[in-house]
Design a protein around this motif. Structure first.
Motif, mmCIF file in Angstrom:
data_model
loop_
_atom_site.group_PDB
_atom_site.id
_atom_site.type_symbol
_atom_site.label_atom_id
_atom_site.label_comp_id
_atom_site.label_asym_id
_atom_site.label_seq_id
_atom_site.Cartn_x
_atom_site.Cartn_y
_atom_site.Cartn_z
ATOM 1 N N VAL A 1 85.342 50.846 8.022
ATOM 2 C CA VAL A 1 84.966 52.054 7.284
ATOM 3 C C VAL A 1 83.637 52.592 7.784
ATOM 4 N N PHE A 2 83.599 53.895 8.024
ATOM 5 C CA PHE A 2 82.370 54.587 8.409
ATOM 6 C C PHE A 2 82.041 55.593 7.308
ATOM 7 N N ALA A 3 81.074 55.260 6.468
ATOM 8 C CA ALA A 3 80.672 56.132 5.365
ATOM 9 C C ALA A 3 79.508 57.012 5.792
ATOM 10 N N GLN A 4 79.759 58.317 5.827
ATOM 11 C CA GLN A 4 78.740 59.324 6.161
ATOM 12 C C GLN A 4 78.017 58.977 7.462
ATOM 13 N N SER A 5 78.789 58.538 8.461
ATOM 14 C CA SER A 5 78.156 58.166 9.729
ATOM 15 C C SER A 5 78.934 58.683 10.938
ATOM 16 N N LEU A 6 80.198 58.321 11.049
ATOM 17 C CA LEU A 6 80.977 58.719 12.216
ATOM 18 C C LEU A 6 81.252 60.217 12.240
ATOM 19 N N LEU A 7 81.636 60.770 11.078
ATOM 20 C CA LEU A 7 81.942 62.197 10.967
ATOM 21 C C LEU A 7 81.484 62.715 9.607
ATOM 22 N N SER A 8 80.939 63.916 9.578
ATOM 23 C CA SER A 8 80.622 64.570 8.311
ATOM 24 C C SER A 8 81.884 65.278 7.818
ATOM 25 N N PHE A 9 81.871 65.746 6.577
ATOM 26 C CA PHE A 9 83.033 66.461 6.064
ATOM 27 C C PHE A 9 83.339 67.706 6.900
ATOM 28 N N SER A 10 82.325 68.391 7.381
ATOM 29 C CA SER A 10 82.553 69.598 8.164
ATOM 30 C C SER A 10 83.084 69.297 9.569
ATOM 31 N N GLU A 11 82.974 68.062 9.999
ATOM 32 C CA GLU A 11 83.476 67.654 11.315
ATOM 33 C C GLU A 11 84.801 66.898 11.230
ATOM 34 N N MET A 12 85.250 66.617 10.005
ATOM 35 C CA MET A 12 86.309 65.628 9.811
ATOM 36 C C MET A 12 87.644 66.020 10.427
ATOM 37 N N SER A 13 88.121 67.224 10.162
ATOM 38 C CA SER A 13 89.456 67.568 10.647
ATOM 39 C C SER A 13 89.556 67.534 12.168
ATOM 40 N N PRO A 14 88.673 68.218 12.895
ATOM 41 C CA PRO A 14 88.759 68.107 14.356
ATOM 42 C C PRO A 14 88.498 66.700 14.856
ATOM 43 N N GLY A 15 87.673 65.941 14.112
ATOM 44 C CA GLY A 15 87.389 64.569 14.512
ATOM 45 C C GLY A 15 88.612 63.675 14.422
ATOM 46 N N VAL A 16 89.392 63.840 13.347
ATOM 47 C CA VAL A 16 90.640 63.080 13.218
ATOM 48 C C VAL A 16 91.665 63.599 14.216
ATOM 49 N N ARG A 17 91.741 64.899 14.359
ATOM 50 C CA ARG A 17 92.686 65.507 15.316
ATOM 51 C C ARG A 17 92.481 64.967 16.733
ATOM 52 N N ASP A 18 91.221 64.843 17.128
ATOM 53 C CA ASP A 18 90.905 64.435 18.497
ATOM 54 C C ASP A 18 90.744 62.934 18.667
ATOM 55 N N GLY A 19 90.919 62.176 17.578
ATOM 56 C CA GLY A 19 90.886 60.726 17.680
ATOM 57 C C GLY A 19 89.514 60.100 17.632
ATOM 58 N N ILE A 20 88.482 60.865 17.231
ATOM 59 C CA ILE A 20 87.161 60.256 17.053
ATOM 60 C C ILE A 20 87.234 59.231 15.926
ATOM 61 N N ALA A 21 87.992 59.581 14.883
ATOM 62 C CA ALA A 21 88.357 58.622 13.836
ATOM 63 C C ALA A 21 89.875 58.543 13.816
ATOM 64 N N ASP A 22 90.407 57.388 13.499
ATOM 65 C CA ASP A 22 91.858 57.228 13.405
ATOM 66 C C ASP A 22 92.391 57.790 12.091
ATOM 67 N N ILE A 23 91.570 57.682 11.054
ATOM 68 C CA ILE A 23 91.914 58.175 9.719
ATOM 69 C C ILE A 23 90.655 58.793 9.137
#
Length: 382
Positions: free
Chosen positions: A65-87
């Protein structure tokens, strides 16, 4: 003979060890990102998500779990789309152009004000949105797939006004500067003469303490989670009603999802369902606890005047038509009136279903049995 036996035993042990090593190496490692701060209600639920994924899969899924570190809410959708986060925890209203059908229904949460939800509007919305997206909205699933994601759960909570000045009547809203985290609440505020101010969640405390905001719309649990207990002086219940209704609690990267076996998908879906249910349940419980604590601290919890409630209900009825029309025009969506009506129907159904729920486990079972278990993991999301 003895030497031969030891050689054979050693050989068998070596094979078993190798098999165990291969099995361990094949365990899926997943990264879950949330914009919630560490130790918040949402982040704590995410930690349980990781535990449940491991438990349900028998150790076959290992989640970090990455809480408020790997991606912010404003970055989340493209981040998941591009595989920066798996979920990741994707908030549909942050990306209305990408998720117009899903965002449209998220604007309907002021329906809470039209029903006697017994402070369980968030739970009812949770069940209704899961059933709507998973079983009734092909267009929602299609737009999520177009962003290389799969919807697996949601969460919701009741919102209320938290202010540094008393608000009891509709006329008290004149000129009030309010953070309204949704277009429908912005329209409500403006209809009463208030001014909507857009600031990030992590700046609410500063906005209230410096007088840049008079009020903010939040779940009561955030009196604790965001430290608002130290700056809020008044909490106004029942208006405007609603909650944050556009949460995709654990959207899975589509490439990751299709790379899982059907059994792994089922186990991850079970864990995601529990994760969302736990988060909604904990918010419901923590909201009540935070309100009690607020009153102990001398914060005035106000019951608004009936005319204020009536004005809000009248706005809500009219705004449902506004939502359908605006999304049809802005995003060229078809069947918006029918979509609004379906979500209303499901919400009314779930208001009744959640009244006797007494635990997160019971709520997770209810959502699973009524909706999530009905999807086919072999084809869902693909």
């Amino acid at each position: 003979m003895k030497a031969s036996k030891w050689i054979v035993c050693a050989g068998v042990a070596g094979v078993l060890s190798a098999v165990a090593s291969v099995s361990a190496a094949q365990a899926v490692e997943l990264r879950y990102a949330t914009g919630f701060a560490p130790n918040s209600t949402g982040a704590k639920a995410a930690d349980v998500y990781a535990e449940k994924a491991k438990e349900y899969s028998g150790g076959d899924i290992d989640m970090k779990v990455f809480a408020q570190s790997l991606l912010s809410f404003s970055e989340m959708s493209p981040g998941v789309r591009d595989g920066i986060a798996d979920i990741g925890m994707v908030l549909f209203p942050y990306f209305p152009a990408e998720f117009p059908n899903s965002t449209m229904v998220s604007e309907m949460t002021m329906l809470f004000s039209l029903h006697d939800t017994n402070n369980r509007g968030g739970l009812a919305w949770h069940g209704a949105l899961v059933e709507y997206i998973m079983l009734n909205c092909d267009k929602c699933r299609g737009e999520i797939k177009a962003q290389n994601q799969v919807f697996t759960s949601t969460s919701s909570t009741e919102y209320m006004l938290m202010c540094i000045k008393p608000i009891e009547k509709a006329q008290d809203m004149q000129g009030v500067r309010i953070r309204a985290p949704g277009a429908h609440w912005t329209r409500w505020a403006q209809s009463l003469g208030a001014v909507s101010v857009s600031i990030p969640q992590n700046e609410i405390f500063e906005g209230l303490s410096q007088g840049l905001l008079d009020c903010s719309l939040n779940g009561a649990a955030e009196l604790v989670d965001l430290g608002l207990m130290d700056v809020v002086k008044y909490v106004i219940r029942d208006v405007p009603g609603g909650g944050f209704g556009g949460t995709a609690q654990s959207n899975v990267n589509l490439d990751v999802w299709t790379g899982l076996s059907p059994e792994q998908r089922l186990n991850l879906l079970k864990a995601s369902n529990y994760h969302g249910a736990l988060n909604s349940w904990n918010y419901n419980v923590n909201n009540q606890a935070a309100l009690a604590k607020a009153e102990e601290r001398g914060i005035d919890v106000i019951e608004p005047a009936q005319e204020f409630i009536d004005a809000t209900r009248a706005f809500t009825q009219e705004d449902l038509q506004t939502i359908a029309k605006s999304y049809a025009e802005k995003y060229q969506l078809e069947g918006t009136d029918e979509a609004i009506a379906k979500m209303q129907e499901l919400f009314e159904k779930w208001v009744g279903l959640v009244q006797d729920i007494d635990s997160a486990d019971a709520f997770a079972d209810l959502v699973w049995n009524e909706a999530v278990s009905k999807v086919d993991v072999a084809s869902y999301g693909q």
